[in-house]
Scaffold this motif. Structure first.
Motif, PDB file in Angstrom:
ATOM      1  N   ARG B  24       0.826  -1.210   0.000  1.00  0.00           N
ATOM      2  CA  ARG B  24       0.000   0.000   0.000  1.00  0.00           C
ATOM      3  C   ARG B  24       0.860   1.259   0.000  1.00  0.00           C
ATOM      4  NH1 ARG B  24      -3.598  -2.724   3.524  1.00  0.00           N
ATOM      5  NH2 ARG B  24      -2.510  -1.848   5.314  1.00  0.00           N
ATOM      6  N   ASN B  25       2.088   1.149   0.515  1.00  0.00           N
ATOM      7  CA  ASN B  25       2.958   2.324   0.508  1.00  0.00           C
ATOM      8  C   ASN B  25       3.302   2.750  -0.909  1.00  0.00           C
ATOM      9  OD1 ASN B  25       2.893   2.551   3.252  1.00  0.00           O
ATOM     10  ND2 ASN B  25       4.843   1.507   3.607  1.00  0.00           N
ATOM     11  N   LEU B  26       3.082   1.894  -1.861  1.00  0.00           N
ATOM     12  CA  LEU B  26       3.249   2.261  -3.260  1.00  0.00           C
ATOM     13  C   LEU B  26       1.895   2.482  -3.924  1.00  0.00           C
ATOM     14  CD1 LEU B  26       5.092   2.677  -5.708  1.00  0.00           C
ATOM     15  CD2 LEU B  26       4.977   0.216  -6.145  1.00  0.00           C
ATOM     16  N   SER B  27       0.948   1.557  -3.708  1.00  0.00           N
ATOM     17  CA  SER B  27      -0.319   1.645  -4.441  1.00  0.00           C
ATOM     18  C   SER B  27      -1.112   2.896  -4.060  1.00  0.00           C
ATOM     19  CB  SER B  27      -1.163   0.387  -4.256  1.00  0.00           C
ATOM     20  OG  SER B  27      -1.464   0.178  -2.897  1.00  0.00           O
ATOM     21  N   ASN B  28      -1.120   3.273  -2.788  1.00  0.00           N
ATOM     22  CA  ASN B  28      -1.899   4.450  -2.385  1.00  0.00           C
ATOM     23  C   ASN B  28      -1.432   5.709  -3.076  1.00  0.00           C
ATOM     24  OD1 ASN B  28      -3.625   3.080  -0.760  1.00  0.00           O
ATOM     25  ND2 ASN B  28      -2.637   3.624   1.169  1.00  0.00           N
ATOM     26  N   ILE B  29      -0.105   5.872  -3.144  1.00  0.00           N
ATOM     27  CA  ILE B  29       0.391   7.100  -3.748  1.00  0.00           C
ATOM     28  C   ILE B  29       0.202   7.076  -5.269  1.00  0.00           C
ATOM     29  CG2 ILE B  29       2.830   6.470  -4.020  1.00  0.00           C
ATOM     30  CD1 ILE B  29       3.413   9.298  -2.869  1.00  0.00           C
ATOM     31  N   LEU B  30       0.283   5.904  -5.867  1.00  0.00           N
ATOM     32  CA  LEU B  30       0.049   5.829  -7.310  1.00  0.00           C
ATOM     33  C   LEU B  30      -1.408   6.111  -7.644  1.00  0.00           C
ATOM     34  CD1 LEU B  30       2.285   2.830  -8.480  1.00  0.00           C
ATOM     35  CD2 LEU B  30       2.732   5.270  -8.658  1.00  0.00           C
ATOM     36  N   LYS B  31      -2.309   5.721  -6.743  1.00  0.00           N
ATOM     37  CA  LYS B  31      -3.725   6.007  -6.985  1.00  0.00           C
ATOM     38  C   LYS B  31      -3.961   7.510  -7.070  1.00  0.00           C
ATOM     39  CE  LYS B  31      -5.729   2.016  -4.671  1.00  0.00           C
ATOM     40  NZ  LYS B  31      -6.368   1.541  -3.458  1.00  0.00           N
ATOM     41  N   ALA B  32      -3.121   8.274  -6.369  1.00  0.00           N
ATOM     42  CA  ALA B  32      -3.286   9.736  -6.351  1.00  0.00           C
ATOM     43  C   ALA B  32      -2.994  10.371  -7.698  1.00  0.00           C
ATOM     44  CB  ALA B  32      -2.384  10.348  -5.283  1.00  0.00           C
ATOM     45  N   ILE B  33      -2.337   9.640  -8.597  1.00  0.00           N
ATOM     46  CA  ILE B  33      -2.070  10.219  -9.914  1.00  0.00           C
ATOM     47  C   ILE B  33      -2.654   9.363 -11.027  1.00  0.00           C
ATOM     48  CG2 ILE B  33       0.032  11.440  -9.199  1.00  0.00           C
ATOM     49  CD1 ILE B  33       1.601   9.154 -10.669  1.00  0.00           C
ATOM     50  N   SER B  34      -3.561   8.458 -10.698  1.00  0.00           N
ATOM     51  CA  SER B  34      -4.008   7.473 -11.688  1.00  0.00           C
ATOM     52  C   SER B  34      -5.183   7.939 -12.527  1.00  0.00           C
ATOM     53  CB  SER B  34      -4.367   6.166 -10.994  1.00  0.00           C
ATOM     54  OG  SER B  34      -5.495   6.380 -10.181  1.00  0.00           O
ATOM     55  N   PHE B  35      -5.060   9.087 -13.202  1.00  0.00           N
ATOM     56  CA  PHE B  35      -6.195   9.527 -14.004  1.00  0.00           C
ATOM     57  C   PHE B  35      -6.031   9.170 -15.477  1.00  0.00           C
ATOM     58  CE2 PHE B  35      -3.835  13.164 -15.539  1.00  0.00           C
ATOM     59  CZ  PHE B  35      -2.962  13.449 -14.500  1.00  0.00           C
ATOM     60  N   LYS B  36      -4.913   8.630 -15.829  1.00  0.00           N
ATOM     61  CA  LYS B  36      -4.709   8.173 -17.215  1.00  0.00           C
ATOM     62  C   LYS B  36      -4.029   6.814 -17.151  1.00  0.00           C
ATOM     63  CE  LYS B  36      -5.422  11.661 -20.286  1.00  0.00           C
ATOM     64  NZ  LYS B  36      -6.728  11.594 -20.731  1.00  0.00           N
ATOM     65  N   ASP B  37      -4.096   6.086 -18.253  1.00  0.00           N
ATOM     66  CA  ASP B  37      -3.530   4.737 -18.250  1.00  0.00           C
ATOM     67  C   ASP B  37      -2.013   4.673 -18.285  1.00  0.00           C
ATOM     68  OD1 ASP B  37      -6.075   2.929 -20.129  1.00  0.00           O
ATOM     69  OD2 ASP B  37      -5.833   3.352 -18.002  1.00  0.00           O
ATOM     70  N   HIS B  38      -1.396   5.534 -19.079  1.00  0.00           N
ATOM     71  CA  HIS B  38       0.048   5.349 -19.275  1.00  0.00           C
ATOM     72  C   HIS B  38       0.865   6.118 -18.266  1.00  0.00           C
ATOM     73  CE1 HIS B  38      -0.561   3.065 -22.782  1.00  0.00           C
ATOM     74  NE2 HIS B  38      -1.244   4.004 -23.362  1.00  0.00           N
ATOM     75  N   ALA B  39       1.745   5.400 -17.578  1.00  0.00           N
ATOM     76  CA  ALA B  39       2.604   6.046 -16.594  1.00  0.00           C
ATOM     77  C   ALA B  39       4.046   5.781 -16.972  1.00  0.00           C
ATOM     78  CB  ALA B  39       2.325   5.489 -15.207  1.00  0.00           C
ATOM     79  N   ILE B  40       4.848   6.822 -16.795  1.00  0.00           N
ATOM     80  CA  ILE B  40       6.263   6.671 -17.110  1.00  0.00           C
ATOM     81  C   ILE B  40       7.046   6.574 -15.811  1.00  0.00           C
ATOM     82  CG2 ILE B  40       8.249   7.848 -18.127  1.00  0.00           C
ATOM     83  CD1 ILE B  40       5.737   8.997 -20.000  1.00  0.00           C
ATOM     84  N   PHE B  41       7.824   5.516 -15.724  1.00  0.00           N
ATOM     85  CA  PHE B  41       8.648   5.290 -14.539  1.00  0.00           C
ATOM     86  C   PHE B  41      10.052   5.762 -14.826  1.00  0.00           C
ATOM     87  CE2 PHE B  41       6.756   2.411 -11.278  1.00  0.00           C
ATOM     88  CZ  PHE B  41       5.479   2.436 -11.762  1.00  0.00           C
ATOM     89  N   ASN B  42      10.576   6.540 -13.913  1.00  0.00           N
ATOM     90  CA  ASN B  42      11.954   6.974 -14.020  1.00  0.00           C
ATOM     91  C   ASN B  42      12.627   6.602 -12.712  1.00  0.00           C
ATOM     92  OD1 ASN B  42      14.272   8.961 -13.863  1.00  0.00           O
ATOM     93  ND2 ASN B  42      13.481   9.304 -15.931  1.00  0.00           N
TER      94      ASN B  42
END
Lengths: 307, 280
Positions: B24-42
């Motif tokens: 959840r320490n990752l999923s919760n914060i990712l949910k905060a920006i999940s308004f589009k499908d494609h995410a770029i990881f750097n």
């Protein structure tokens, strides 16, 4: 044709209600088959490409204090009705605290199952609530559709993991794919797998245990314990089936895999045996509809055939 | 435990291995920006930066530092890839979104480099799920060229106050107007919708205002549809910094505490709406 039965015990009434609630979640209509010893709820899977079929068998003596049946004829001493289980659930809901519930086959403007619940009342005069549930009588020539499917030889039988975990995983998988593969072996291991262009997900369940089967079915003895039997299922149907299951500590749920997935639920205490099939192959559908005509051996193909 | 046996055999192959005791320490914060499908990881030695962009006008970034992870091993200086965030979130929450205390999903995220899928090993209660999510070449990110030297106005607010305002915002308004000024009204959010105009004022000496540094009166409008997703980040945060620069570009930075109280950041950059120019 005559049918009258009465439930006097509140525990039996609640149990009967729970069974009906589960069936209501699975289907809008089903067949109610009444025999001298048993009450069956049957849904035969008349679906084109996989779907849920159901066979639920209740030992009548475990529920009813009085039970009288006069079937269609003396050789065919049964009655088959088509009914909407939701109507029965709703009627039973009002009968929750009833002192007794009588069920009768009657003829009003059409054939009906009449449920009369005697409700407790403060005054000396009891209150009776009556429900007339319309049913369709199924003619004898169609009865072969609703005989219990005989168990084919199956490859693997395994206890299901905790429903809650399984439901969560299946719910998420449904977002990712339409189909899911269920794999299991005789070592108590079960996998749920999906694979699409975007993603592949496999959930591994361990230490599930394999039930011993002593009844009609013959579990293949020579089978290697580690080899997986697999079956491909439509996730929405699986989800539909899982949603209908109510958690009951007395129940043991297990899946048998041969060519189709069958999940069998047997309540060891009170003699409810219910079997829900989730079938996937067109071959399977033919077999379920014309039960008895196919030999088990012609259906059984090696489980290791890749899908 | 299944996850640890995997690490012995697999560790040498992966160029990135990141583990969390609580996914959840990752999923919760990712949910905060999940308004589009494609995410770029750097990914760098500092940690993970996940970016989502919308119509070249909005960029959302989530930062999860390396020290948030129980294990973080990166064999190259920089690793970049693109994944479907919706799929990733479904995988991270495969065991359901339960918040039963003490029951956590453990995560081990591995990546083998260009062309390989992002592999997740998730475990809860002895049940292991392995996910392989296809990756693509990362698209080029917009550089909003927002630097602190160009910042004209900056405030830091406690999130609670903004949460209320954002939950009441008139969504029939096409724009959200932001006025920041060293004088009255100091900090004002305005909408112009079917029900009329609404203004939310935050005086500079309000309890909620932790920092107030406004040098110049500025009014800018931003498309409501672009800013709406930022409410997810706002909901998770305890503090937010609002900054505008000379061009009217907006930077929202949210301070988010995860389940273990550690701090992560989410940032939104937004271009001003060009259709209407107003500098009162």
């Amino acid at each position: 044709m005559k049918f009258r039965a009465k439930i006097n015990d509140v525990g039996c009434l609640n149990h009967f209600t729970r069974v009906l609630n589960t069936i209501t979640k699975l289907t809008k209509t089903c067949v109610l088959r009444l025999t001298v010893d048993n009450v069956y709820f049957v849904l035969s899977g008349k679906v084109a490409n996989g779907g849920v079929s159901m066979w639920c068998e209740l030992l009548q003596v475990n529920f009813f204090d009085e039970y009288q049946l006069e079937g269609v004829s003396s050789e065919a001493n049964e009655i088959c009705l088509e009914v909407a289980p939701e109507n029965l659930s709703r009627a039973l809901k009002t009968a929750q605290n009833a002192k007794s519930v009588k069920i009768k086959l009657t003829k009003k403007h059409c054939p009906c199952l009449t449920l009369a619940a005697e409700l407790p009342s403060l005054s000396s005069i009891g209150r009776i609530v009556t429900h007339d549930i319309p049913v369709d009588i199924i003619p004898r020539r169609l009865w072969h559709d609703f005989k219990e499917p005989t168990m084919p030889d199956f490859d693997v039988s395994i206890y299901l993991p905790p429903l809650k975990t399984m439901k969560s995983v299946v719910d998420r998988m449904k977002n990712l794919s339409n189909y899911l593969v269920v794999e299991a072996n005789l070592n108590g291991e079960m996998n749920l797998k999906i694979e699409t262009d975007l993603v592949s997900v496999t959930t591994h369940f361990r230490d599930l245990g394999n039930p011993p089967w002593g009844d009609n079915a013959v579990q293949s003895q020579s089978r290697d314990v580690e080899t997986m039997a697999h079956a491909r299922v439509d996730i929405r149907k699986l989800q539909q089936f899982l949603m209908g299951q109510q958690v009951n500590p007395n129940k043991s749920m297990c899946t048998r895999l041969s060519q189709h997935t069958e999940t069998r639920c047997s309540d060891l205490q009170t003699g409810v045996k219910s079997t829900t099939y989730i079938s996937m192959w067109a071959k399977q559908r033919r077999w379920l509809l014309t039960s008895g005509e196919h030999r088990v051996t012609t259906l059984h193909s090696p489980s290791t055939t890749p899908l | 435990m299944p996850l640890s046996t995997q690490s012995q055999s697999g560790n040498d192959e992966y160029i990135l291995v990141a583990s969390l005791d609580n996914a959840r320490n990752l999923s919760n914060i990712l949910k905060a920006i999940s308004f589009k499908d494609h995410a770029i990881f750097n990914v760098t030695q500092n940690g993970l930066k996940v970016t989502i962009e919308d119509s070249k006008c909005l960029q959302a970034n989530a930062f999860i530092q390396a020290d948030i992870f129980q294990e973080f091993t990166l064999k190259e200086d920089v690793v970049g890839f693109q994944v479907n965030l919706t799929v990733l979130l479904d995988c991270l929450t495969i065991f359901g979104g339960s918040t039963v205390p003490g029951v956590n999903t453990a995560l081990r995220m591995c990546y083998n480099g260009y062309g390989y899928p992002l592999t997740l090993f998730l475990e809860e209660g002895g049940v292991v799920t392995v996910c392989k999510i296809n990756t693509q070449e990362p698209e080029e990110l917009i550089d909003f060229d927002f630097c602190s030297t160009n910042v004209t106005n900056k405030v830091i607010l406690q999130s609670d106050s903004l949460k209320e305002a954002f939950s009441e915002l008139d969504m029939t308004s096409e724009v959200l107007q932001l006025t920041m000024s060293p004088s009255h009204p100091y900090f004002r959010l305005s909408t112009f919708g079917n029900s009329g105009n609404a203004h939310y004022d935050y005086p500079k000496d309000s309890d909620m205002m932790e920092l107030f540094q406004c040098t110049k009166t500025q009014t800018n409008r931003y498309k409501m549809s672009l800013l709406k997703p930022s409410t997810k980040a706002l909901a998770l945060s305890c503090k937010v910094s609002v900054r505008t620069d000379g061009r009217g570009f907006l930077s929202l930075q949210y301070l988010v505490r995860n389940d273990d109280g550690q701090i992560c950041f989410v940032e939104y950059y937004c271009c001003p709406d060009e259709e209407v120019e107003s500098n009162e």
